[in-house]
Design a protein around this motif. Structure first.
Motif, PDB file in Angstrom:
ATOM      1  N   TYR A 286       0.843  -1.186   0.000  1.00 38.70           N
ATOM      2  CA  TYR A 286       0.000   0.000   0.000  1.00 38.70           C
ATOM      3  C   TYR A 286       0.882   1.242   0.000  1.00 38.70           C
ATOM      4  CZ  TYR A 286      -3.628   3.277   1.332  1.00 38.70           C
ATOM      5  OH  TYR A 286      -4.497   4.339   1.353  1.00 38.70           O
ATOM      6  N   VAL A 287       0.369   2.322  -0.622  1.00 39.05           N
ATOM      7  CA  VAL A 287       1.150   3.553  -0.681  1.00 39.05           C
ATOM      8  C   VAL A 287       1.434   4.083   0.715  1.00 39.05           C
ATOM      9  CG1 VAL A 287       1.158   5.917  -1.494  1.00 39.05           C
ATOM     10  CG2 VAL A 287       0.147   4.128  -2.881  1.00 39.05           C
ATOM     11  N   SER A 288       2.666   4.440   0.963  1.00 37.17           N
ATOM     12  CA  SER A 288       3.054   4.855   2.302  1.00 37.17           C
ATOM     13  C   SER A 288       4.233   5.800   2.205  1.00 37.17           C
ATOM     14  CB  SER A 288       3.435   3.606   3.110  1.00 37.17           C
ATOM     15  OG  SER A 288       4.027   3.972   4.334  1.00 37.17           O
ATOM     16  N   SER A 289       4.404   6.616   3.247  1.00 35.48           N
ATOM     17  CA  SER A 289       5.582   7.484   3.263  1.00 35.48           C
ATOM     18  C   SER A 289       6.693   6.822   4.078  1.00 35.48           C
ATOM     19  CB  SER A 289       5.227   8.845   3.847  1.00 35.48           C
ATOM     20  OG  SER A 289       4.649   8.685   5.107  1.00 35.48           O
ATOM     21  N   GLN A 290       6.391   5.661   4.627  1.00 38.39           N
ATOM     22  CA  GLN A 290       7.370   4.896   5.394  1.00 38.39           C
ATOM     23  C   GLN A 290       7.548   3.519   4.754  1.00 38.39           C
ATOM     24  OE1 GLN A 290       8.938   5.975   8.339  1.00 38.39           O
ATOM     25  NE2 GLN A 290       8.033   7.954   7.856  1.00 38.39           N
ATOM     26  N   ASP A 291       8.609   2.827   5.153  1.00 38.24           N
ATOM     27  CA  ASP A 291       8.815   1.472   4.642  1.00 38.24           C
ATOM     28  C   ASP A 291       7.637   0.564   4.970  1.00 38.24           C
ATOM     29  OD1 ASP A 291      11.170   2.229   3.645  1.00 38.24           O
ATOM     30  OD2 ASP A 291      12.426   1.318   5.201  1.00 38.24           O
ATOM     31  N   VAL A 292       7.188   0.706   6.230  1.00 40.51           N
ATOM     32  CA  VAL A 292       6.027  -0.080   6.653  1.00 40.51           C
ATOM     33  C   VAL A 292       4.901   0.902   6.944  1.00 40.51           C
ATOM     34  CG1 VAL A 292       5.130  -1.687   8.370  1.00 40.51           C
ATOM     35  CG2 VAL A 292       7.526  -1.835   7.662  1.00 40.51           C
ATOM     36  N   CYS A 293       3.745   0.682   6.337  1.00 38.08           N
ATOM     37  CA  CYS A 293       2.661   1.641   6.484  1.00 38.08           C
ATOM     38  C   CYS A 293       2.065   1.561   7.889  1.00 38.08           C
ATOM     39  CB  CYS A 293       1.588   1.437   5.422  1.00 38.08           C
ATOM     40  SG  CYS A 293       0.445   0.093   5.760  1.00 38.08           S
ATOM     41  N   LYS A 294       1.310   2.589   8.216  1.00 38.52           N
ATOM     42  CA  LYS A 294       0.782   2.699   9.562  1.00 38.52           C
ATOM     43  C   LYS A 294      -0.160   1.548   9.916  1.00 38.52           C
ATOM     44  CE  LYS A 294      -1.266   6.125  12.585  1.00 38.52           C
ATOM     45  NZ  LYS A 294      -1.727   7.503  12.696  1.00 38.52           N
ATOM     46  N   ALA A 295      -0.975   1.159   8.948  1.00 35.14           N
ATOM     47  CA  ALA A 295      -1.899   0.060   9.212  1.00 35.14           C
ATOM     48  C   ALA A 295      -1.113  -1.206   9.551  1.00 35.14           C
ATOM     49  CB  ALA A 295      -2.803  -0.177   8.006  1.00 35.14           C
ATOM     50  N   CYS A 296      -0.032  -1.445   8.813  1.00 41.30           N
ATOM     51  CA  CYS A 296       0.758  -2.648   9.050  1.00 41.30           C
ATOM     52  C   CYS A 296       1.453  -2.607  10.413  1.00 41.30           C
ATOM     53  CB  CYS A 296       1.770  -2.857   7.923  1.00 41.30           C
ATOM     54  SG  CYS A 296       0.979  -3.477   6.422  1.00 41.30           S
ATOM     55  N   ILE A 297       1.845  -1.408  10.842  1.00 41.14           N
ATOM     56  CA  ILE A 297       2.453  -1.289  12.176  1.00 41.14           C
ATOM     57  C   ILE A 297       1.425  -1.649  13.240  1.00 41.14           C
ATOM     58  CG2 ILE A 297       3.391   0.354  13.860  1.00 41.14           C
ATOM     59  CD1 ILE A 297       4.609   1.862  11.444  1.00 41.14           C
ATOM     60  N   LEU A 298       0.224  -1.123  13.063  1.00 47.23           N
ATOM     61  CA  LEU A 298      -0.834  -1.411  14.030  1.00 47.23           C
ATOM     62  C   LEU A 298      -1.198  -2.898  14.009  1.00 47.23           C
ATOM     63  CD1 LEU A 298      -3.093   1.716  13.446  1.00 47.23           C
ATOM     64  CD2 LEU A 298      -1.692   1.255  15.456  1.00 47.23           C
ATOM     65  N   LEU A 299      -1.238  -3.454  12.791  1.00 49.32           N
ATOM     66  CA  LEU A 299      -1.572  -4.876  12.656  1.00 49.32           C
ATOM     67  C   LEU A 299      -0.509  -5.750  13.307  1.00 49.32           C
ATOM     68  CD1 LEU A 299      -2.925  -5.042   9.005  1.00 49.32           C
ATOM     69  CD2 LEU A 299      -4.170  -5.610  11.091  1.00 49.32           C
ATOM     70  N   GLU A 300       0.743  -5.335  13.129  1.00 45.42           N
ATOM     71  CA  GLU A 300       1.844  -6.056  13.733  1.00 45.42           C
ATOM     72  C   GLU A 300       1.633  -6.203  15.244  1.00 45.42           C
ATOM     73  OE1 GLU A 300       4.981  -6.786  12.265  1.00 45.42           O
ATOM     74  OE2 GLU A 300       6.264  -7.066  14.015  1.00 45.42           O
ATOM     75  N   GLY A 301       1.276  -5.088  15.864  1.00 49.05           N
ATOM     76  CA  GLY A 301       1.006  -5.089  17.297  1.00 49.05           C
ATOM     77  C   GLY A 301      -0.133  -6.032  17.648  1.00 49.05           C
ATOM     78  N   LEU A 302      -1.220  -5.924  16.885  1.00 50.47           N
ATOM     79  CA  LEU A 302      -2.385  -6.775  17.139  1.00 50.47           C
ATOM     80  C   LEU A 302      -2.020  -8.246  17.002  1.00 50.47           C
ATOM     81  CD1 LEU A 302      -5.316  -5.018  15.246  1.00 50.47           C
ATOM     82  CD2 LEU A 302      -5.244  -5.536  17.679  1.00 50.47           C
ATOM     83  N   ASN A 303      -1.319  -8.558  15.928  1.00 51.47           N
ATOM     84  CA  ASN A 303      -1.019  -9.960  15.639  1.00 51.47           C
ATOM     85  C   ASN A 303      -0.033 -10.558  16.638  1.00 51.47           C
ATOM     86  OD1 ASN A 303      -2.746  -9.935  13.459  1.00 51.47           O
ATOM     87  ND2 ASN A 303      -1.152  -9.305  12.020  1.00 51.47           N
ATOM     88  N   LYS A 304       0.781  -9.698  17.221  1.00 51.23           N
ATOM     89  CA  LYS A 304       1.736 -10.202  18.204  1.00 51.23           C
ATOM     90  C   LYS A 304       1.160 -10.195  19.620  1.00 51.23           C
ATOM     91  CE  LYS A 304       6.172  -9.568  16.018  1.00 51.23           C
ATOM     92  NZ  LYS A 304       7.176  -8.564  15.646  1.00 51.23           N
ATOM     93  N   GLY A 305      -0.101  -9.822  19.717  1.00 51.98           N
ATOM     94  CA  GLY A 305      -0.696  -9.770  21.045  1.00 51.98           C
ATOM     95  C   GLY A 305      -0.196  -8.581  21.845  1.00 51.98           C
ATOM     96  N   PRO A 307      -1.199  -5.134  21.362  1.00 54.44           N
ATOM     97  CA  PRO A 307      -1.986  -4.145  20.618  1.00 54.44           C
ATOM     98  C   PRO A 307      -1.588  -2.707  20.904  1.00 54.44           C
ATOM     99  CG  PRO A 307      -3.290  -5.138  22.362  1.00 54.44           C
ATOM    100  CD  PRO A 307      -2.013  -5.908  22.289  1.00 54.44           C
ATOM    101  N   ARG A 308      -0.878  -2.486  22.026  1.00 59.95           N
ATOM    102  CA  ARG A 308      -0.527  -1.116  22.340  1.00 59.95           C
ATOM    103  C   ARG A 308       0.722  -0.662  21.597  1.00 59.95           C
ATOM    104  NH1 ARG A 308      -3.738   0.647  26.167  1.00 59.95           N
ATOM    105  NH2 ARG A 308      -2.430   2.427  26.557  1.00 59.95           N
ATOM    106  N   LEU A 309       1.337  -1.605  20.931  1.00 59.32           N
ATOM    107  CA  LEU A 309       2.470  -1.239  20.079  1.00 59.32           C
ATOM    108  C   LEU A 309       1.962  -0.234  19.055  1.00 59.32           C
ATOM    109  CD1 LEU A 309       5.462  -2.258  19.524  1.00 59.32           C
ATOM    110  CD2 LEU A 309       4.479  -3.534  17.646  1.00 59.32           C
ATOM    111  N   GLY A 310       2.649   0.856  18.979  1.00 61.67           N
ATOM    112  CA  GLY A 310       2.192   1.872  18.027  1.00 61.67           C
ATOM    113  C   GLY A 310       1.361   2.946  18.676  1.00 61.67           C
ATOM    114  N   ILE A 311       0.781   2.666  19.833  1.00 60.72           N
ATOM    115  CA  ILE A 311       0.125   3.755  20.554  1.00 60.72           C
ATOM    116  C   ILE A 311       0.685   3.882  21.966  1.00 60.72           C
ATOM    117  CG2 ILE A 311      -2.075   4.126  19.393  1.00 60.72           C
ATOM    118  CD1 ILE A 311      -3.278   1.912  20.900  1.00 60.72           C
ATOM    119  N   GLY A 312       1.501   2.930  22.347  1.00 63.51           N
ATOM    120  CA  GLY A 312       2.125   3.006  23.668  1.00 63.51           C
ATOM    121  C   GLY A 312       3.153   4.116  23.718  1.00 63.51           C
TER     122      GLY A 312
END
Ligand SMILES: [Zn+2]
Ligand SMILES: [Zn+2]
Lengths: 356, 96
Positions: A286-305, A307-312
Motif C-alpha cells: 500500500y502507498v506509504s511514506s514509510q517502509d512499513v505503512c501505519k496500518a501494518c504497524i498497528l496490525l503487527e502489534g495486534l497480531n503479536k498480542g 496491541p498497544r504497540l504503536g500507541i504506547g
C-alpha cells in the motif's frame, strides 16, 4: 401555485438553492442530472471503457450517485462499467441496515456489488480490535483502517476509479474545517474533483457541485431507498459545529456554499508545506511514506498480542508512527474524528445501541 | 383539523416515529405551519427544541415539504394549513 421557471407550464415543486429558480419535478430532474453530466464532461472525469467503483454506504449521497451515474452512463454513453464497493468494518449490528440498502441498490441498478470486510482487508474485525485494545485507544485503529479501506478495496478490485458521494455542502464543510484547524495545506486537495492517493487509482467526486438539499429532494422525488446513518445531533463532532455554521450561512444565502468551495480552489498554498515522497509499504504494497505503512504497524502489534504497540509511550514504533502521522494525514485519538474529508465520525467512539 | 406529518432523514429520530396524523386543537384563527412547528416541538418532540427549531422556524438543515412541495415556494412558516395537509420534515444533518 408557483409555475415552473422554464415556462414548461407545470407547477413548480422546489426552489433551487443554487439559482433561486422554481422548477417542476421533470425540469428539476433534468437540471440536476445535466449539471452532474456537465461536471463530469468539463473535468474529463472518466476515460471511456473504464471500471468505476462507487463507494456505497447505503446513504443518500452514494445512492443518488449510483443512480445518476447509471442513468448518465446510459444516456450519454460514457462506456463505463459501474460497480458498488462497500466496506464492512465488522461491528455487530452497525452495518446491517446500510449493507441491506446497498444490496437493494445492487438489485435495483443491476450493478455488481463487492463488500469488503475488515476481516478480509486486515485480518481483524473492528469488534475483535475493540476486544483486544479496549474502547479508549481504538480511535487510532479506526481512523487508519478506515482511511485505507477504500483504497485497498479499489486496489484489490483493480478498478480504474473510485467515485465518492461528496456533495457541495460536504466539500464546503471540509474547507471550513481545514481553515478552522489551520490546515491550509489540505485546502486545495479537499476541493479537487479528482485526487490521487498515489496508487494510480483516482478518487473522483461527481457530486462536487450538487447541493445537499437537491440530493435529498432528488432521492425523495425519485423514491430512491436510502439509509440514514449516524446522527450529527449527538454532541460529539467538531464537524457537527462546522456543519451547523454552514447551514446557518446557507440559509442566509445558498451561494455561500459555492463561494467557499471556490475560495478553497483558488487559494495558492505556499511551498513551505512539504509533500512526502511516497513509496510502497514493504508488507502490503500500500502507498506509504514509510517502509512499513501505519496500518501494518498497528496490525503487527495486534497480531503479536501487543496491541498497544504503536500507541504506547516512548517506543520506537511510537516515534515512527508520529513521523508517519506528520507526513501523511494526521489521525490520533484526539482528532481522529475530524481528520478526514469523509463524513463520518469514529465508529469506536459510538456506543453501538444508540445508532438506530 | 387533521394534519399528516412525516419524518425522514433522521428527523424520525427526533420524533420517534416516521409518520403520524395529528388532530390539531380547534382555534379561532387558522393554523400556520409556523404554529404547527411550535406545537410539534411542545407536544411531540422527543429531544430538546434546539434539535428541531431555531427562532420561529426549523433548524437550518431541515427541509420541509408541504403536500410534496418545497415550503420555500409556499411562504414557509406563513403557509396556512388546510384539512389533511401533509407536512414532511427531512434532516440533511445526518450522514450519508
Ligand atoms: Zn418545468
Ligand atoms: Zn502496509
Amino acid at each position: 401555485m408557483p409555475a415552473c421557471s422554464t415556462k414548461c407550464g407545470k407547477t413548480a415543486i422546489l426552489k433551487r438553492p443554487k439559482t433561486g429558480d422554481a422548477l417542476c419535478k421533470e425540469c428539476f430532474f433534468e437540471a440536476f442530472e445535466n449539471e452532474i453530466h456537465y461536471t463530469i464532461e468539463r473535468a474529463k472525469l472518466f476515460r471511456p471503457g473504464s471500471t468505476v467503483a462507487i463507494a456505497a454506504s447505503g446513504g443518500k449521497d452514494s445512492t443518488v450517485l449510483a443512480y445518476v451515474l447509471k442513468l448518465l452512463n446510459e444516456k450519454f454513453n460514457y462506456q463505463l462499467k459501474l460497480v458498488l464497493l462497500s466496506i464492512d468494518e465488522g461491528i455487530t449490528g452497525y452495518r446491517d441496515d446500510s449493507l441491506n440498502t446497498v444490496k437493494q441498490n445492487k438489485e435495483d441498478y443491476g450493478m455488481d456489488l463487492k463488500i469488503l470486510s475488515y476481516k478480509e482487508l486486515y485480518g481483524w474485525t473492528m469488534d475483535e480490535i475493540v476486544a483486544e485494545i479496549g474502547r479508549k485507544n481504538n480511535c487510532t485503529f479506526c481512523g487508519v483502517f478506515r482511511r485505507q479501506a477504500l483504497d485497498r478495496g479499489a486496489y484489490l478490485l483493480k478498478v480504474d476509479y473510485v467515485a465518492t458521494g461528496h456533495n457541495a455542502d460536504d466539500i464546503a464543510e471540509t474547507v471550513l474545517m481545514n481553515i478552522l484547524r489551520g490546515d491550509i495545506a489540505r485546502l486545495n486537495r479537499c476541493t479537487s474533483i479528482i485526487t490521487d492517493s498515489g496508487d494510480g487509482i483516482p478518487r473522483v467526486k461527481p457530486l462536487k457541485y450538487a447541493f445537499e438539499k437537491e440530493i435529498v429532494m432528488y432521492a425523495y422525488f425519485k423514491k430512491l431507498i436510502y439509509f440514514t446513518t449516524e446522527c450529527v445531533f449527538a454532541p460529539n463532532a467538531y464537524r457537527g459545529h462546522a456543519r451547523v455554521l454552514l447551514k446557518d450561512l446557507e440559509k442566509i444565502d445558498p451561494t455561500i456554499i459555492m463561494n467557499i468551495i471556490k475560495s478553497g480552489e483558488d487559494l495558492k498554498v505556499a511551498e513551505t508545506t512539504k509533500i512526502p515522497t511516497l513509496t510502497r509499504c514493504v508488507r502490503c504494497n500500500y502507498v506509504s511514506s514509510q517502509d512499513v505503512c501505519k496500518a501494518c504497524i498497528l496490525l503487527e502489534g495486534l497480531n503479536k498480542g501487543l496491541p498497544r504497540l504503536g500507541i504506547g509511550k516512548s517506543s520506537k514504533v511510537k516515534r515512527l508512527l508520529k513521523e508517519n502521522e506528520e507526513k501523511t494525514s494526521s489521525c490520533n485519538s484526539k482528532n481522529c474524528c475530524n481528520a478526514k474529508p469523509e463524513k463520518s465520525h469514529c465508529l469506536c467512539k459510538t456506543t453501538i445501541p444508540s445508532i438506530s | 383539523m387533521k394534519v399528516n406529518c412525516e419524518y425522514g432523514g433522521g428527523c424520525d429520530l427526533l420524533f420517534g416515529t416516521k409518520q403520524e396524523t395529528y388532530e390539531l386543537p380547534s382555534s379561532s384563527t387558522a393554523w400556520t405551519v409556523g404554529e404547527l412547528l411550535l406545537w410539534l416541538a411542545e407536544k411531540h418532540l422527543k429531544t430538546t427544541q434546539e434539535n428541531f427549531l431555531q427562532g420561529d422556524s426549523v433548524r437550518p438543515g431541515i427541509l420541509v415539504m408541504i403536500n410534496e412541495m418545497d415550503w420555500e415556494l409556499l411562504d414557509t412558516t406563513n403557509y396556512v394549513l388546510k384539512e389533511n395537509d401533509t407536512v414532511i420534515f427531512f434532516s440533511t444533518l445526518h450522514g450519508g
